[in-house]
Enzyme design. Structure first.
Site, PDB file in Angstrom:
ATOM      1  CB  SER A   1      -0.882   0.015   1.260  1.00  0.00           C
ATOM      2  OG  SER A   1      -1.518   1.267   1.430  1.00  0.00           O
TER       3      SER A   1
ATOM      4  CE1 TYR B   1      -3.886  -1.947   5.290  1.00  0.00           C
ATOM      5  CE2 TYR B   1      -3.115   0.250   4.718  1.00  0.00           C
ATOM      6  CZ  TYR B   1      -3.564  -0.999   4.330  1.00  0.00           C
ATOM      7  OH  TYR B   1      -3.672  -1.306   2.989  1.00  0.00           O
TER       8      TYR B   1
END
Length: 255
Positions: free
Chosen positions: A149, A162
């Site tokens: 990501s 995250y």
């Protein structure tokens, strides 16, 4: 002219929707037999039906890859069915957002289980078979693509854990690449920016509303899952001599 992935076998995790589903369809269209892996069996059956209706080959393996035994069973199921493995796409992931002070520790554990442990378990189980595929005459190469990501490159408020999981994916990918690339197992990481998927929907409504307002102002046009699927397909269809170590895919308005 043969399809680029004809006679190969691929595993795609997180394949019940979004990037995983689009990637499974893309690889099947390129000739691979694709094992689609996720927890939602009914959604996987729909993905398989879509691929088969388009002339491709796929089968569903329902599993929670955060559980080591289930992750290992995924790989064994694929080998029992097809006898080989050429491509592993570690796409499954959770993005649960919140401040370090306020977020539920259980959410942290869920993200670590899927984003890191699941990726590790699948990769460990798959690697001997990918190494074997890289030595045979079909392509002379095999592939691992780890979907990270933008939050694995840059940290943002409320993305702390995250980001920790995705920064970890970056480091693991780099180390593994150095261990096996000379044996022609290519290991690459793909880092998407904002993509129109269900990823945000796992958060509470307040977080969803906050992200929607931010995106409306800053990212008017998100990427589509098919954009990322095409990038993954590009990575795994390069000639044997070419390895894409890292690919950063962003919406034009976010880049």
């Amino acid at each position: 002219m043969p399809s680029p992935l004809e006679k190969t076998v691929a595993i795609v995790t997180g394949a019940s929707s979004g990037i995983g589903e689009a990637t499974a369809r893309e690889l099947a269209a390129l000739g691979a037999s694709v094992a689609v892996v996720a927890r939602r069996a009914d959604r996987l059956d729909t993905v398989v039906a879509t691929i088969e209706a388009a002339g491709g080959t796929a089968f569903a393996v329902a599993a929670d890859i955060g559980d080591r035994a289930q992750a290992e069973a995924v790989v064994q199921t694929v080998l029992d069915r097809f006898g080989r493995l050429d491509v592993l796409v570690n796409n499954a992931g959770l993005m649960l957002l919140g401040t370090v002070l306020d977020q539920d520790v259980e959410e942290w554990e869920r993200m670590i289980s899927v984003n890191q442990k699941g990726l590790l378990y699948l990769t460990k189980a798959a690697l001997p078979h990918l190494l074997a595929a890289a030595e045979d005459d079909l392509r002379g190469v095999a592939d691992i693509v780890n979907v990270s990501s933008i939050a694995g490159r840059e940290a943002y408020p409320q993305f702390g854990v995250y980001s920790m999981t995705k920064f970890g994916v970056q480091g693991f990918t780099s180390a593994l690449r150095q261990e096996v690339t000379q044996k022609h197992v290519r290991v690459g990481v793909l880092e998407p920016g904002a993509v129109a998927t269900e990823l945000v929907s796992r958060n509470n409504q307040a977080v969803q509303d906050q992200l929607a307002a931010s995106d409306a102002e800053n990212i008017p046009e998100r990427l589509q899952p098919e954009d990322i699927a095409e990038s993954i397909a590009y990575m795994v269809t390069r000639p044997r001599r070419s390895s894409i170590a890292e690919l950063w895919a962003m919406p034009t308005s976010q880049a």
